[in-house]
Design an enzyme around this catalytic site. Structure first.
Site, PDB file in Angstrom:
ATOM      1  N   ARG A  48       1.524 -10.492  17.991  1.00  0.00           N
ATOM      2  CA  ARG A  48       0.751 -11.719  17.829  1.00  0.00           C
ATOM      3  C   ARG A  48       1.460 -12.914  18.457  1.00  0.00           C
ATOM      4  NH1 ARG A  48      -2.123  -9.937  12.848  1.00  0.00           N
ATOM      5  NH2 ARG A  48      -3.739 -11.415  12.330  1.00  0.00           N
ATOM      6  N   ARG A 107      -6.088 -20.081  10.567  1.00  0.00           N
ATOM      7  CA  ARG A 107      -5.759 -18.821  11.248  1.00  0.00           C
ATOM      8  C   ARG A 107      -6.262 -18.850  12.697  1.00  0.00           C
ATOM      9  NH1 ARG A 107      -8.414 -14.662   7.445  1.00  0.00           N
ATOM     10  NH2 ARG A 107      -7.617 -13.068   8.849  1.00  0.00           N
ATOM     11  N   ARG A 109     -17.176 -11.741   4.260  1.00  0.00           N
ATOM     12  CA  ARG A 109     -16.425 -10.478   4.219  1.00  0.00           C
ATOM     13  C   ARG A 109     -15.914 -10.202   2.803  1.00  0.00           C
ATOM     14  NH1 ARG A 109     -11.606  -9.186   8.460  1.00  0.00           N
ATOM     15  NH2 ARG A 109     -10.255 -10.570   7.278  1.00  0.00           N
ATOM     16  N   LYS A 129     -11.562  -6.311  14.950  1.00  0.00           N
ATOM     17  CA  LYS A 129     -10.596  -5.379  15.536  1.00  0.00           C
ATOM     18  C   LYS A 129     -10.109  -4.353  14.524  1.00  0.00           C
ATOM     19  CE  LYS A 129      -6.814  -8.755  15.428  1.00  0.00           C
ATOM     20  NZ  LYS A 129      -6.692  -8.716  13.985  1.00  0.00           N
ATOM     21  N   ARG A 142     -10.557 -11.476   0.535  1.00  0.00           N
ATOM     22  CA  ARG A 142      -9.154 -11.755   0.826  1.00  0.00           C
ATOM     23  C   ARG A 142      -8.937 -13.249   0.626  1.00  0.00           C
ATOM     24  NH1 ARG A 142      -7.693  -9.124   6.589  1.00  0.00           N
ATOM     25  NH2 ARG A 142      -6.486 -11.039   6.685  1.00  0.00           N
TER      26      ARG A 142
HETATM   27  P1  AMP Z   1      -4.575  -9.440   9.616  1.00  0.00           P
HETATM   28  O1  AMP Z   1      -4.985  -8.496   8.547  1.00  0.00           O
HETATM   29  O2  AMP Z   1      -4.208  -8.740  10.907  1.00  0.00           O
HETATM   30  O3  AMP Z   1      -5.539 -10.574   9.818  1.00  0.00           O
HETATM   31  O4  AMP Z   1      -3.193 -10.118   9.121  1.00  0.00           O
HETATM   32  C1  AMP Z   1      -3.150 -10.896   7.935  1.00  0.00           C
HETATM   33  C2  AMP Z   1      -1.927 -11.788   7.927  1.00  0.00           C
HETATM   34  O5  AMP Z   1      -0.720 -11.002   8.001  1.00  0.00           O
HETATM   35  C3  AMP Z   1      -1.808 -12.755   9.116  1.00  0.00           C
HETATM   36  O6  AMP Z   1      -2.573 -13.933   8.926  1.00  0.00           O
HETATM   37  C4  AMP Z   1      -0.296 -13.028   9.132  1.00  0.00           C
HETATM   38  O7  AMP Z   1       0.074 -13.920   8.088  1.00  0.00           O
HETATM   39  C5  AMP Z   1       0.272 -11.670   8.781  1.00  0.00           C
HETATM   40  N1  AMP Z   1       0.531 -10.849   9.985  1.00  0.00           N
HETATM   41  C6  AMP Z   1      -0.068  -9.658  10.329  1.00  0.00           C
HETATM   42  N2  AMP Z   1       0.394  -9.209  11.509  1.00  0.00           N
HETATM   43  C7  AMP Z   1       1.305 -10.124  11.934  1.00  0.00           C
HETATM   44  C8  AMP Z   1       2.118 -10.256  13.095  1.00  0.00           C
HETATM   45  N3  AMP Z   1       2.088  -9.349  14.079  1.00  0.00           N
HETATM   46  N4  AMP Z   1       2.931 -11.342  13.180  1.00  0.00           N
HETATM   47  C9  AMP Z   1       2.994 -12.261  12.210  1.00  0.00           C
HETATM   48  N5  AMP Z   1       2.241 -12.217  11.101  1.00  0.00           N
HETATM   49  C10 AMP Z   1       1.402 -11.174  10.956  1.00  0.00           C
END
Ligand code: AMP
Length: 217
Positions: free
Chosen positions: A88, A171, A127, A13, A160
């Site tokens: 989320r 996750r 990745r 995404k 990461r």
């Molecule tokens: P992502 O890059 O979108 O996979 O986000 C990485 C991490 O950031 C997630 O595993 C959460 O720990 C945190 N995070 C990002 N967006 C949110 C959200 N909307 N609500 C809570 N935690 C978030």
């Protein structure tokens, strides 16, 4: 055009949101990117978020909701936007609806990228990214010319920390428990578009554009 992109971690995404935002000329906002930058810069937000992110847990709703409220209130989302990684949880989805309504805005489409779990674990363990220019690489689909080095600036590629396999599995559990219920929320609002997230980047991109265009007709 106000969109949001939903999907499990590793569904692509983020990659697709960047491309679609560029094509449509709208603002892209990734809450994960904002949080990672805050962690890197050692800000108060970063200090609050770091522990949750390292474990693959969600950062508390209040923190995310304040962050998005600032962006909407400050006019940072421009004339159109793609939210990537937010909402989320159900409280986040409900707050978003209220926050947008308060500014006479609404969502046009929630795009869900569908990819199965094993494919996700495989993808995320392949990745890598460049810490200097942020270019992304995916084994085996997008391999750098020189092993372990960025094609653009030769910097050493990194992963990461939350892409390690045990964190990825956590996750995924978090996604199923906390984020999947919001898929039904958007289905009930009749703005959900489900797009198969497997296939080449270009194929998925075209399918996403198609799903989005069906909204504007
Ligand atoms: P992502 O890059 O979108 O996979 O986000 C990485 C991490 O950031 C997630 O595993 C959460 O720990 C945190 N995070 C990002 N967006 C949110 C959200 N909307 N609500 C809570 N935690 C978030």
């Amino acid at each position: 055009m106000n969109l949001l992109f939903l999907g499990p971690p590793g569904s692509g995404k983020g990659t697709q949101a960047v491309r679609v935002a560029r094509r449509l000329g709208v603002t892209h906002l990734s809450t994960g990117d904002v949080l990672r930058e805050a962690v890197k810069a050692g800000t108060e937000l970063g200090r609050k978020a770091k522990g949750y992110m390292e474990k693959g847990e969600l950062v508390p709703d209040s923190i995310l909701i304040d962050m998005i409220e600032d962006k909407i209130g400050g006019g940072h989302l421009g004339d159109g936007f793609i939210l990537d990684g937010f909402p989320r949880t159900m409280p986040q989805a409900e707050s978003l609806k209220q926050m947008l309504a308060g500014h006479d805005m609404s969502l046009d489409r929630a795009v869900l990228l569908v990819v199965d779990d094993e494919e996700i674990v495989k993808r995320l363990s392949g990745r890598w990214f460049c810490p200097q220019c942020q270019a992304g690489y995916n084994y085996p689909a997008q391999v750098p010319k020189v092993e372990g080095r960025c094609d653009h600036d030769n910097a050493e590629l990194q992963r990461r920390p939350d892409d390690e396999e045990d964190v990825v599995r956590n996750r995924l559990q978090v996604y199923k428990k906390q984020t999947e219920p919001i898929v039904d929320f958007y289905r009930n609002e009749s703005i959900l578009a489900e797009v198969v997230g497997t296939g080449s980047l270009d194929e998925v991109f075209e399918n996403v554009l198609q799903a989005v265009k069906e909204t504007v007709k």
